[in-house]
Design an enzyme around this catalytic site. Structure first.
Site, short mmCIF file in Angstrom:
data_model
loop_
_atom_site.label_atom_id
_atom_site.label_comp_id
_atom_site.label_asym_id
_atom_site.label_seq_id
_atom_site.Cartn_x
_atom_site.Cartn_y
_atom_site.Cartn_z
N CYS A 15 53.20 79.37 48.28
CA CYS A 15 52.37 79.11 47.11
C CYS A 15 51.65 80.40 46.73
CB CYS A 15 51.36 78.03 47.44
SG CYS A 15 50.35 77.56 46.06
N HIS A 25 58.33 86.52 69.88
CA HIS A 25 57.57 85.30 69.61
C HIS A 25 58.42 84.16 69.05
CE1 HIS A 25 56.85 85.33 65.13
NE2 HIS A 25 57.22 86.58 65.28
#
Ligand SMILES: *Cc1c(COP(=O)(O)O)cnc(C)c1O
Length: 402
Positions: free
Chosen positions: A326, A202
């Site tokens: 995050c 990919h």
């Protein structure tokens, strides 16, 4: 669902080429036979898998017998590391770098809890290795050296063959995570020192869920996944035929377009980078600009958060990425940029743009057009826009002590 955007996040994943889809589809519908079967219905699928294997081997300058299919790049990295250790049970030391992909770093971390010692080589401000440090780390106890070809965050390319010569002298096995290199720069295993090399479908306009491990003929290998005799006993499990066919075609197309893509992407990337540096104050390029993938630029915009830039870009339909993830409300800066010892302000405001052969000039122009006002607006809101030296120093110290 959103299906059009300016996609500049090709180091995260890529669009599957339409020609790749076309050759893959019949193996999801009509030709569903098992390639290991004795009958013609399965046998014809086996033949197609062999052709795909030759196509993939060609992009590496490898022999088709040296290719083992895996489910992804992560599996390739895991399998190579485990195989190297199983093949030399008497050796208990591994050498890698601080800037590897988690698919290597987290395996090494676990191995440290299982009686292995691991050397994590440092990098300089440009993200480059010190070959003397590498040489000094190698001992007779070193089973494996696993080092990436090109860094996914900065595009920095390591001098793999110079490293390989030193590794060979030590007698260790040399594995290279080349997930970001295959299809982006020319590779030739015939003249290489690499023993094992990981790639992933990919990342080169093939589908997700397929990868491969190159294993040089003669290198001792012990399988990671046990079961049937598929892949010459090196990776059990019925082959993911449609994805294998697709990966073969994707590799063929990458090789066909390679030279042209390198020139084109480098030109577009350089224009993006140089224009942003010229029109936006206080920004720097992260990584080794002389040894770098032609499709990648990582730019630090001081005094603002990378995530805020990404959200603003997202409003314009522009996809890019920041190295930091995050987690639970706290912004952890990228381990790669941290290892490079970048100052706090750059660490947090760094953005990666990664191009591909579909990237157009108009798309680059659009980014060049919107970035200056995004940065200006965010800086106007930024608590550290005035470069409060005391505050910054505090943050840097906090980071150093983590
Ligand atoms: C994406 C990536 C991987 C993981 O590949 P998957 O196929 O997503 O598991 C490993 N190493 C590098 C350098 C990568 O960029």
């Amino acid at each position: 669902m959103q299906n059009n955007c300016i996609y500049l996040d090709n180091n995260a994943t890529t669009k599957v080429d339409s020609e790749v889809i076309e050759v893959m589809l019949p193996y999801l519908t009509d030709y569903y036979g098992n390639p290991s079967s004795m009958h013609t219905f399965g046998g014809q699928v086996g033949k197609a898998v062999r052709t795909a294997r030759e196509q993939l081997a060609a992009i590496l300058g490898a022999d088709e017998s040296e290719i083992v299919y895996t489910s992804c790049g992560t599996e390739g990295d895991n399998a190579a590391i485990r195989a190297a250790l199983l093949a030399q049970p008497e050796k208990r030391h591994i050498v890698t770098t601080q800037v590897e992909h988690p698919a290597v770093l987290n395996v090494c971390k676990q191995l440290e809890t299982q009686g292995y010692s691991v050397t994590y080589l440092s990098v300089n401000h440009q993200g480059q290795l010190d070959l003397d440090e590498l040489e000094a780390s190698l001992t007779g106890n070193t089973a494996l050296v696993t080092i990436m070809y090109a860094n996914n965050e900065t595009g920095t390319i390591f001098p793999i063959e110079q490293i390989g010569l030193r590794v060979k002298e030590s007698g260790a096995i040399f594995h290279v995570d080349a997930v970001q290199a295959v299809g982006k720069i020319p590779l030739n295993m015939k003249t290489s020192t690499v023993d094992m090399l990981t790639l992933s479908g990919h990342k080169l306009h093939g589908p997700k869920g397929i990868g491969a491990l190159y294993i040089r003929r003669g290198v001792r290998f012990r399988p990671f996944i046990l079961g049937g005799h598929q892949e010459r006993g090196r990776r059990a499990g019925t082959e993911n035929v449609p994805a294998i066919i697709a990966l073969g075609k994707a590799a063929e197309l990458e090789l066909l377009h390679l030279e042209e893509a390198i020139t084109r992407e480098r030109k577009l990337r350089d224009r993006l980078e140089q224009t942003l540096l010229a029109t936006i104050p206080d920004c720097v390029v992260n990584g080794d600009v002389t040894q770098r993938l032609p499709n990648t630029t990582n730019i630090g915009f001081k005094y603002i958060e990378g995530e805020a830039i990404l959200l603003s870009l997202n409003k314009y339909g522009i996809c890019a990425s920041s190295g930091s993830a995050c987690t639970s409300g706290s912004l952890e800066p990228s381990h790669v940029l941290r290892a490079m010892g970048l100052p706090y302000t750059t660490l947090h405001g760094s953005i990666r743009f990664s191009l591909c052969r579909y990237t157009t000039e108009a798309e680059i122009d659009r980014v060049i057009e919107v970035m200056p006002s995004i940065v200006e607006r965010l800086r106007a809101l930024s608590p550290f826009k005035n470069d409060d030296a005391g505050w910054l120093q505090e943050q840097e110290q906090a980071l150093a002590h983590r």
